[in-house]
Enzyme design. Structure first.
Site, mmCIF file in Angstrom:
data_model
loop_
_atom_site.group_PDB
_atom_site.id
_atom_site.type_symbol
_atom_site.label_atom_id
_atom_site.label_comp_id
_atom_site.label_asym_id
_atom_site.label_seq_id
_atom_site.Cartn_x
_atom_site.Cartn_y
_atom_site.Cartn_z
ATOM 1 N N HIS A 139 -7.252 0.910 3.581
ATOM 2 C CA HIS A 139 -6.261 1.847 4.093
ATOM 3 C C HIS A 139 -5.840 2.853 3.033
ATOM 4 C CE1 HIS A 139 -4.933 -1.347 7.275
ATOM 5 N NE2 HIS A 139 -6.206 -1.020 7.353
ATOM 6 N N THR A 140 -5.773 4.089 3.411
ATOM 7 C CA THR A 140 -5.336 5.140 2.487
ATOM 8 C C THR A 140 -3.859 4.942 2.160
ATOM 9 O OG1 THR A 140 -6.902 6.684 3.489
ATOM 10 C CG2 THR A 140 -5.145 7.628 2.147
ATOM 11 N N GLN A 141 -3.549 4.819 0.892
ATOM 12 C CA GLN A 141 -2.171 4.593 0.468
ATOM 13 C C GLN A 141 -1.408 5.884 0.263
ATOM 14 O OE1 GLN A 141 -0.873 1.376 0.305
ATOM 15 N NE2 GLN A 141 -2.832 1.050 1.315
#
Length: 267
Positions: free
Chosen positions: A43-45
Site C-alpha cells: 500500500h502506498t503510504q
C-alpha cells in the site's frame, strides 16, 4: 557467502549449492518461499511524484479547466511536461492533483471503461455525470480497503445541453460548485475564482474565462512553490473537448525588491 555455520561444509543435498558453483540463473534458492510481509508493504503510504493545483470554472458555453505541467519529486521540480488534464470520451475532461502514478492508473481504468462502453454498440455513451459517479465509487472502494488512490480529481463536462462540474478526492468525498480547485489552489485561487464567477456563470464569455484562469494560474505561480509557469487549458462545450498546447504567463518579480528579508534592503 553463507554466514550460517549449520550450512558450512560440503552439502549432502545436491539441490542446495552453498558454494555458488551453479550459474546465477540456475542457482537453487534455499530461503523461504514466501515473504511474510509481502502483503503488508504493497500500500502506498504517501504520494511520491505529485502534481499541484487544478482549477475549473463554469462559463456561458461550457466548462473550462487549467492545470500546470509540473510533477514534483518531493520539492524537486522533476518532470515539466506532464499533462494533468485527461480527455475521457467526447464530452468529459478529468484534472488530477496528487500522485501521478495513481493518476496513470486511473487513466488506465477510464480507458478500459470507454473501450468496454464502445464495444456495446448500444447507441449510448458515458457522460461526465456517469464518469464522476464511477470515479467516486473507485475512490471510496480503495479508501475502504485502506489503500487509497492519492488524488484529488475534478470532472468537467458538457452533455445534452447541461454543464457538469464536480470533485472527488482520495476519501471518496464529492461535491459540485461553479468554481472548483484542488491542492494549494483551493486556498489561494478559489477566492479569486468565486469572486469572478459566482453569479455570472451564464454571462462569462470564453475570452473572459481564459483571462480569469490565466490570472489565477499566475497568482499560483507566484505563491505555490510546487507550481510551474507552464500550463494547459481545457475547454468542454457542445462542440466537444479541446486541450490547448502548453502556454505561459508573463510574470514580473520586481516587487520582490521591496520585500524585507529578500533582495535589496531599504531599512
Amino acid at each position: 557467502m553463507d554466514h550460517f555455520p549449520t550450512n558450512w561444509g560440503r552439502p549432502r543435498n545436491d539441490a542446495f549449492d552453498a558454494y555458488g558453483t551453479y550459474p546465477i540463473a540456475q542457482r537453487p534458492y534455499n530461503g523461504p518461499t514466501t515473504d511474510a510481509f509481502s502483503e503488508g508493504i504493497q500500500h502506498t503510504q504517501q504520494p511520491i511524484v505529485t502534481g499541484t493545483s487544478v482549477l475549473a470554472i463554469k462559463y456561458k458555453d461550457g466548462i473550462m479547466m487549467s492545470a500546470d505541467n509540473l510533477a514534483s519529486y518531493g520539492s524537486l521540480a522533476r518532470f515539466k511536461d506532464i499533462q494533468r488534464l485527461h480527455p475521457v470520451g467526447t464530452n468529459t475532461v478529468i484534472g488530477a492533483g496528487g500522485d501521478m502514478s495513481d493518476f496513470q492508473y486511473i487513466q488506465g481504468l477510464l480507458d478500459e471503461l470507454m473501450v468496454e462502453e464502445f464495444t456495446q454498440q448500444d447507441g449510448h455513451s458515458l457522460g461526465p455525470n456517469e464518469i464522476h459517479e464511477y470515479l467516486s465509487h473507485v475512490m471510496y472502494s480503495r479508501r475502504s480497503k485502506m489503500n487509497p488512490l492519492w488524488n484529488s480529481l475534478i470532472v468537467g463536462g458538457f452533455k445534452d445541453g447541461k454543464r457538469f462540474l464536480s470533485y472527488v478526492d482520495l476519501l471518496g468525498t464529492t461535491y459540485s460548485a461553479s468554481t472548483l480547485a484542488t491542492g494549494y489552489g483551493s486556498y489561494i485561487a478559489q477566492p479569486l475564482l468565486r469572486k469572478a464567477v459566482e453569479g455570472n456563470e451564464d454571462v462569462i464569455t470564453e475570452d473572459e474565462a481564459v483571462r480569469i484562469l490565466e490570472q489565477s494560474m499566475k497568482v499560483l505561480f507566484y505563491r505555490d512553490a510546487r507550481s510551474l509557469n507552464k500550463y494547459q487549458i481545457a475547454k468542454i462545450t457542445a462542440d466537444g473537448v479541446s486541450v490547448s498546447e502548453s502556454r505561459s504567463a508573463d510574470t514580473h518579480w520586481s516587487f520582490a525588491e521591496g520585500i524585507r528579508g529578500y533582495g535589496a534592503q531599504t531599512q
